[in-house]
Design an enzyme around this catalytic site. Structure first.
Site: not given
Ligand code: 6LW
Length: 540
Positions: A17, A177
Site C-alpha cells: 500500500d 478502495e
C-alpha cells in the site's frame, strides 16, 4: 531526459500500500505495517528507486493501542502528503482509532498523536486543492451505497467541514478502495483500486471538473492490472499512488507480489513497485506498458539507480536501534534489550510466540528476497537453571530463530528444555512448525555436552541459520567448532499469504526469540538469552 534502468520491487519484502509525495528533489514514501511496531515506515529517495528508512509515523506506543490487535490488523494503507510546510499521514487503525491523521514538520519525525476523523471506511487519503481546501477520501459506505466517499476536513483537528458524500462506485470491480485524488490541468483525477488485493487486483481512473463528481471513467480502464498477465512473475498489482517528479514525468508506486515459481502463492508479502506513467493526448494515463509492469524496468529516473543492499547486520548509529528491527504489537523493554555496545539483542523468556495477543521476546526483520539466509549466535544459560522437579517451571523453554509470517504461521529452530528436567538433562535442539492450529516439533537432537562452549558465566553458545530458496526454509545449526548441520526444513508454501485461515496482508520476517519460563537458581538475570552476530544476506 535520459532513460535509466532499474529493478523492481523498489522496496522489497512486506511493504504494501505505498504512498508517495515530493518536496523539491526529495521523495517520501510510506507503507502499511499492520500489527508491527514501530509502524508506518517512512522512506526517503532522490531517484525513486533507492529508498532509505528515515522515520516511523508510529514510533511511540502511546500513539496507538495495539495490545489486542490480531495478525494483519492494526495500521492499514497510509497516504503521505505535504502541504504548507507540514507532512500529513492519513491511515486507518482497524484495531481502534479508525481513520486518523498524523502530522510532522519534518518527515524525520517525531510524528504527532493521531487525530481521528469521523468518516468511515478504510484507505484514507488527503488532497489539498489550490486554495488549500483539504479533501478527505476513503472507501466507505454512504447511505447504503458502497464506493468512494469524500468530505472537506480540517487536516489539523480532523474535524469534518462538510457532509461525507459518495462520489464514485468504481467500474464494478469488488472492493473499490485506496482512492487518491489529483489535479492535472484543472481537472480532478480520482484513481482507485478494485478487484481486491489478490490476483484480480487493478487500478482504475476517473476524472471530473469537480472533486465531488460526476466522474467519467478512463476509456482504457483498468490503468494497471496483472489479472490476465498469467505468466508475469509479478502479480496482484494495484493500490497505486502517483507523483510528479518535477521534471515533467509522472511515476506510480503500487503494490505487487512476486509469486513462487509456477504457482499463485507468495511468502514475501506485498512489495512496493515503481513504474513510469504514460499520459495520452487527452490527459488520461496508464501505468507501465498498457497497465503491465515487470521486474526489469527503465524510465527517465531523476537519478541513477544503485543496486539494493543485500547484506545486513544491525547498525547502532548514535545508540539507535537499527530501523530494520520490528516487533509484534509493541516493544516490551522488560523482554527485549538492545545492547548498543556489542550489537547484541538480549531477551528475557517471554510468552509463546503463537499467543494471539500481547507482546513477545521476539525481534524481527523482513525477508526481502527468495534466496537468502538469516543467522545469529544464541548464548543461553546452560548451567544456571534450577532442577525444580516439583514446579515443572522449565517446560516450554525455547530460544532461537524463526521464519515468522504471524502467530499462526511460523517455522522455528531453537535450543529447548521441555517437560520436567533435571540439572543434568541435556538441552536439546529442535525445529518446530506452526501452521493453522497445528504445532509440532518435527526434528530434534540432544546437544552433546562436548559441543557446549560453556564459559565462566554458565552461558553456552549455538549458531543458528535459516537458509531460504523458493521451495524451502532450511534450518541449520553448529556448535563447538563443528560445521553447519541441517536439523529440519519446511516448505515456503506453508508461510504464504494464500494459505492463511483469515485474510492476511503481511509477509515473512526472520527473527530471534526466547519463550517459556526457566527456573533459575537465585535471582534470574534480566535478559538471560543473548543473540549476537545477527545477519541477513541475499544471494543470486
Ligand atoms: C488495504 C487495501 C488493500 O487497506 O489491502 O491492496 C488492504 N489494497 O487498500 C490492506 O493492505
Amino acid at each position: 531526459m535520459k532513460t535509466l534502468p532499474y529493478r523492481n520491487p523498489v522496496v522489497p519484502g512486506f511493504h504494501p500500500d505505498p504512498s508517495v509525495c515530493r518536496v523539491g528533489p526529495d521523495f517520501y514514501l510510506v507503507v502499511s505495517s499492520f500489527e508491527f511496531f514501530p509502524g508506518l515506515p517512512v522512506f526517503h529517495s532522490t531517484n525513486l528507486v533507492n529508498w532509505e528508512p528515515i522515520s516511523f509515523a508510529w514510533h511511540r506506543e502511546s500513539q496507538f493501542d495495539m495490545a489486542g490487535a490480531g495478525a494483519s490488523r492494526g495500521l492499514f494503507a497510509p497516504t503521505i502528503r505535504f502541504h504548507a510546510g507540514e507532512f500529513f499521514i492519513t491511515v486507518t487503525d482497524v484495531s481502534g482509532t479508525g481513520n486518523c491523521i498524523l502530522r510532522s514538520g519534518t518527515p524525520y519525525g517525531p510524528w504527532s498523536d493521531p487525530v481521528p476523523v469521523a468518516q468511515g471506511g478504510i484507505d484514507p487519503s488527503l488532497f489539498f486543492d489550490d486554495d488549500g481546501t483539504a479533501f478527505f477520501c476513503t472507501n466507505a459506505e454512504v447511505d447504503g451505497t458502497t464506493g468512494i466517499a469524500l468530505s472537506v476536513i480540517n487536516p489539523v483537528t480532523g474535524a469534518l467541514r462538510s457532509p461525507v458524500r459518495h462520489i464514485c462506485a468504481g467500474t464494478g470491480g469488488r472492493w473499490p478502495e485506496a482512492p487518491h485524488l489529483y489535479k492535472f490541468d484543472g481537472l480532478y483525477y480520482l484513481m482507485l483500486a478494485e478487484g481486491g488485493t489478490e490476483y484480480g487486483h487493478m487500478e482504475t481512473l476517473f476524472r471530473s471538473e469537480s472533486p465531488w463528481g460526476p466522474y467519467t471513467p478512463c476509456p482504457t480502464n483498468p490503468v494497471l492490472s496483472h489479472r490476465d498477465a498469467v505468466s508475469n512473475p509479478v502479480q496482484c498489482t494495484g493500490h497505486a499512488d502517483i507523483v510528479d517528479d518535477g521534471a515533467g514525468n509522472l511515476w506510480a508506486v503500487f503494490l505487487g507480489v512476486r509469486t513462487l515459481p509456477g504457482v499463485l502463492l507468495h511468502n514475501l508479502g506485498r512489495e512496493t513497485f515503481l513504474s513510469p506513467v504514460v499520459q495520452d493526448a487527452a490527459g488520461w494515463f496508464s501505468i507501465g506498458n498498457g497497465g503491465i509492469v515487470g521486474l526489469e524496468m527503465e524510465g527517465p529516473l531523476p537519478g541513477e539507480a544503485r543496486p539494493h543492499t543485500r547484506d545486513w547486520k544491525p547498525s547502532y548509529i548514535e545508540g539507535k536501534r537499527d530501523p530494520h528491527w520490528c516487533f509484534v504489537r509493541g516493544f516490551d523493554a522488560s523482554l527485549i534489550h538492545f545492547d548498543c555496545t556489542d550489537a547484541a539483542v538480549r531477551l528475557a523468556f517471554g510468552p509463546d510466540i503463537s499467543t494471539p495477543s500481547g507482546l513477545y521476546a521476539l525481534a524481527l526483520r523482513r525477508q526481502e528476497g527468495f534466496l537468502c539466509e538469516f543467522s545469529a549466535r544464541v548464548e543461553f544459560p546452560a548451567r544456571i537453571y534450577a532442577a525444580d522437579e516439583n514446579s515443572g517451571k522449565n517446560s516450554g523453554v525455547r530460544a532461537g530463530l524463526t521464519a515468522y509470517y504471524n502467530d499462526s504461521y511460523h517455522y522455528d529452530i531453537f535450543v529447548y528444555r521441555d517437560g520436567v528436567c533435571g540439572t543434568n538433562d541435556p538441552w536439546r535442539l529442535g525445529v518446530s512448525k506452526r501452521i493453522h492450529d497445528m504445532e509440532a516439533v518435527v526434528a530434534s537432537v540432544d546437544l552433546p555436552e562436548s559441543l557446549l562452549q560453556v564459559g565462566g558465566s554458565g552461558l553456552a553458545a549455538v549458531d543458528f541459520r535459516i537458509r531460504s530458496d523458493t521451495e524451502w526454509y532450511v534450518f541449520e545449526w553448529k556448535a563447538g567448532g563443528t560445521g553447519w548441520a541441517e536439523l529440519g526444513r519446511g516448505k515456503t508454501a506453508g508461510l504464504c499469504t494464500e494459505g492463511t485461515y483469515h485474510m492476511s496482508f503481511t509477509g515473512v520476517l526472520f527473527g530471534v526469540f526466547a519463550s517459556g519460563s526457566l527456573n533459575f537458581f537465585g535471582s534470574e538475570p534480566d535478559y538471560p538469552v543473548s543473540f549476537s552476530d545477527c545477519a541477513y544476506t541475499e544471494r543470486d
